[in-house]
Design a protein around this motif. Sequence first.
Motif, PDB file in Angstrom:
ATOM      1  N   TYR A  59       9.973  25.983  55.219  1.00  0.00           N
ATOM      2  CA  TYR A  59       8.949  25.056  54.740  1.00  0.00           C
ATOM      3  C   TYR A  59       9.496  24.141  53.645  1.00  0.00           C
ATOM      4  CZ  TYR A  59       6.526  28.698  57.255  1.00  0.00           C
ATOM      5  OH  TYR A  59       6.167  29.591  58.224  1.00  0.00           O
ATOM      6  N   ILE A  60      10.348  24.696  52.806  1.00  0.00           N
ATOM      7  CA  ILE A  60      10.981  23.884  51.766  1.00  0.00           C
ATOM      8  C   ILE A  60      11.860  22.810  52.393  1.00  0.00           C
ATOM      9  CG2 ILE A  60      12.664  23.930  49.880  1.00  0.00           C
ATOM     10  CD1 ILE A  60      11.550  26.740  49.179  1.00  0.00           C
ATOM     11  N   GLU A  61      12.632  23.188  53.397  1.00  0.00           N
ATOM     12  CA  GLU A  61      13.524  22.236  54.065  1.00  0.00           C
ATOM     13  C   GLU A  61      12.735  21.113  54.735  1.00  0.00           C
ATOM     14  OE1 GLU A  61      15.904  24.550  56.699  1.00  0.00           O
ATOM     15  OE2 GLU A  61      16.980  25.556  55.059  1.00  0.00           O
ATOM     16  N   LYS A  62      11.601  21.443  55.325  1.00  0.00           N
ATOM     17  CA  LYS A  62      10.793  20.410  55.980  1.00  0.00           C
ATOM     18  C   LYS A  62      10.347  19.352  54.979  1.00  0.00           C
ATOM     19  CE  LYS A  62       6.683  19.587  58.825  1.00  0.00           C
ATOM     20  NZ  LYS A  62       7.400  18.820  59.847  1.00  0.00           N
ATOM     21  N   VAL A  63       9.920  19.801  53.815  1.00  0.00           N
ATOM     22  CA  VAL A  63       9.471  18.862  52.781  1.00  0.00           C
ATOM     23  C   VAL A  63      10.644  18.053  52.241  1.00  0.00           C
ATOM     24  CG1 VAL A  63       8.503  18.681  50.456  1.00  0.00           C
ATOM     25  CG2 VAL A  63       7.444  20.211  52.123  1.00  0.00           C
ATOM     26  N   GLU A  64      11.735  18.738  51.924  1.00  0.00           N
ATOM     27  CA  GLU A  64      12.882  18.061  51.320  1.00  0.00           C
ATOM     28  C   GLU A  64      13.535  17.062  52.271  1.00  0.00           C
ATOM     29  OE1 GLU A  64      14.349  21.425  48.059  1.00  0.00           O
ATOM     30  OE2 GLU A  64      15.419  21.218  49.962  1.00  0.00           O
ATOM     31  N   GLU A  65      13.520  17.349  53.573  1.00  0.00           N
ATOM     32  CA  GLU A  65      14.182  16.483  54.545  1.00  0.00           C
ATOM     33  C   GLU A  65      13.264  15.376  55.078  1.00  0.00           C
ATOM     34  OE1 GLU A  65      15.666  19.114  57.518  1.00  0.00           O
ATOM     35  OE2 GLU A  65      17.087  20.099  56.147  1.00  0.00           O
ATOM     36  N   SER A  66      11.982  15.463  54.755  1.00  0.00           N
ATOM     37  CA  SER A  66      11.039  14.458  55.254  1.00  0.00           C
ATOM     38  C   SER A  66      11.309  13.091  54.635  1.00  0.00           C
ATOM     39  CB  SER A  66       9.603  14.879  54.938  1.00  0.00           C
ATOM     40  OG  SER A  66       8.700  13.855  55.301  1.00  0.00           O
ATOM     41  N   GLU A  67      11.165  12.046  55.449  1.00  0.00           N
ATOM     42  CA  GLU A  67      11.340  10.675  54.969  1.00  0.00           C
ATOM     43  C   GLU A  67      10.009  10.018  54.601  1.00  0.00           C
ATOM     44  OE1 GLU A  67      13.571   8.572  57.921  1.00  0.00           O
ATOM     45  OE2 GLU A  67      15.377   9.796  57.642  1.00  0.00           O
ATOM     46  N   VAL A  68       8.938  10.813  54.600  1.00  0.00           N
ATOM     47  CA  VAL A  68       7.625  10.284  54.231  1.00  0.00           C
ATOM     48  C   VAL A  68       7.651   9.834  52.769  1.00  0.00           C
ATOM     49  CG1 VAL A  68       5.199  10.880  53.813  1.00  0.00           C
ATOM     50  CG2 VAL A  68       6.324  11.620  55.919  1.00  0.00           C
ATOM     51  N   GLU A  69       7.216   8.614  52.523  1.00  0.00           N
ATOM     52  CA  GLU A  69       7.149   8.094  51.158  1.00  0.00           C
ATOM     53  C   GLU A  69       5.914   8.648  50.460  1.00  0.00           C
ATOM     54  OE1 GLU A  69       6.669   3.862  48.695  1.00  0.00           O
ATOM     55  OE2 GLU A  69       6.668   3.877  50.893  1.00  0.00           O
ATOM     56  N   VAL A  70       6.114   9.065  49.222  1.00  0.00           N
ATOM     57  CA  VAL A  70       5.009   9.594  48.435  1.00  0.00           C
ATOM     58  C   VAL A  70       4.706   8.622  47.304  1.00  0.00           C
ATOM     59  CG1 VAL A  70       4.209  11.484  46.971  1.00  0.00           C
ATOM     60  CG2 VAL A  70       5.623  11.966  48.985  1.00  0.00           C
ATOM     61  N   ILE A  71       3.438   8.235  47.186  1.00  0.00           N
ATOM     62  CA  ILE A  71       3.007   7.287  46.165  1.00  0.00           C
ATOM     63  C   ILE A  71       2.460   8.069  44.972  1.00  0.00           C
ATOM     64  CG2 ILE A  71       1.469   5.342  45.643  1.00  0.00           C
ATOM     65  CD1 ILE A  71       1.347   4.875  48.716  1.00  0.00           C
ATOM     66  N   LYS A  72       2.968   7.752  43.801  1.00  0.00           N
ATOM     67  CA  LYS A  72       2.513   8.422  42.582  1.00  0.00           C
ATOM     68  C   LYS A  72       1.092   7.974  42.255  1.00  0.00           C
ATOM     69  CE  LYS A  72       3.301  10.679  38.598  1.00  0.00           C
ATOM     70  NZ  LYS A  72       3.690  12.096  38.489  1.00  0.00           N
ATOM     71  N   GLY A  73       0.166   8.914  42.175  1.00  0.00           N
ATOM     72  CA  GLY A  73      -1.205   8.563  41.835  1.00  0.00           C
ATOM     73  C   GLY A  73      -2.143   9.734  41.989  1.00  0.00           C
ATOM     74  N   CYS A  74      -3.183   9.736  41.189  1.00  0.00           N
ATOM     75  CA  CYS A  74      -4.220  10.772  41.238  1.00  0.00           C
ATOM     76  C   CYS A  74      -5.467  10.188  41.883  1.00  0.00           C
ATOM     77  CB  CYS A  74      -4.527  11.274  39.829  1.00  0.00           C
ATOM     78  SG  CYS A  74      -5.873  12.462  39.752  1.00  0.00           S
ATOM     79  N   VAL A  75      -5.786  10.641  43.080  1.00  0.00           N
ATOM     80  CA  VAL A  75      -6.990  10.158  43.769  1.00  0.00           C
ATOM     81  C   VAL A  75      -8.201  10.824  43.132  1.00  0.00           C
ATOM     82  CG1 VAL A  75      -8.208  10.020  45.965  1.00  0.00           C
ATOM     83  CG2 VAL A  75      -5.712   9.787  45.910  1.00  0.00           C
ATOM     84  N   VAL A  76      -9.094  10.016  42.589  1.00  0.00           N
ATOM     85  CA  VAL A  76     -10.256  10.554  41.887  1.00  0.00           C
ATOM     86  C   VAL A  76     -11.542  10.413  42.695  1.00  0.00           C
ATOM     87  CG1 VAL A  76      -9.262  10.227  39.602  1.00  0.00           C
ATOM     88  CG2 VAL A  76     -10.574   8.368  40.625  1.00  0.00           C
TER      89      VAL A  76
END
Length: 233
Positions: A53-70
């Motif tokens: 599961y760690i490898e799946k997250v680390e190898e993913s190319e999905v971009e993550v946007i910094k932000g707190c959805v309120v």
Amino acid sequence: MVVVVGAGFAGISVAEKLRGEGVEAKVYEMRGKGGELAEFARIEEFKEYYAKYIEKVEESEVEVIKGCVVSTNPFKVISPRGLEVGEEDNFFICTGAVDLTPAASEIYGKRVAGIYTLETAIRLLAMGKRIGNKVLVIARKDEGILKPLENHLADRDYEVEVLVSKEPAEVYGSRRVERVEVGGESISCDALVVYGGRLPFNPKNLKGKLAGNVVECTYDYEKVEKNVQSIMF
């Protein structure tokens, strides 16, 4: 456009699944990519146990946007640029789970230093902190994570005992835990780690389709994975 809230294993997996079906997805995360798996990755025994599961997250190319959805109705997110408002109306809530705080009927007696939930103990260990010398772990339910935890502590010269028991525990000590009585047995320790289960983490009560550990509330990521795989878009 679909918004995925949370960039742990579930959020990354949902985003990849959406994109595989030609659906554009934005992933928002208030902290770092990986969620609690990022903490597990810093502890050798946990990294090995959760490697898939760690490898799946680390190898993913999905971009993550910094932000707190309120809010999801309307869509509002606090980002480094400030409060942003959007028109998105399709959401997957992948905000994960947190440990239950032990009830007074489960752990009673002295409320002294050295008492931790499993989640807090793992976070401190991931930071390289020492939580004590002689550790008693009381789990109300058995989960696989208990074994890598026990191994990690033993490998670092802790004395450790793990009990899977629903018996109430009474804590004794002046400033710090000194001993705990469980089921008529007195156990000497200077740290008590308690695991009584997990509950959904969704403090903003965000509306959308729930996916992953916010549904399963477990440390068993096989169940989290199956939940994500079962999602219909």
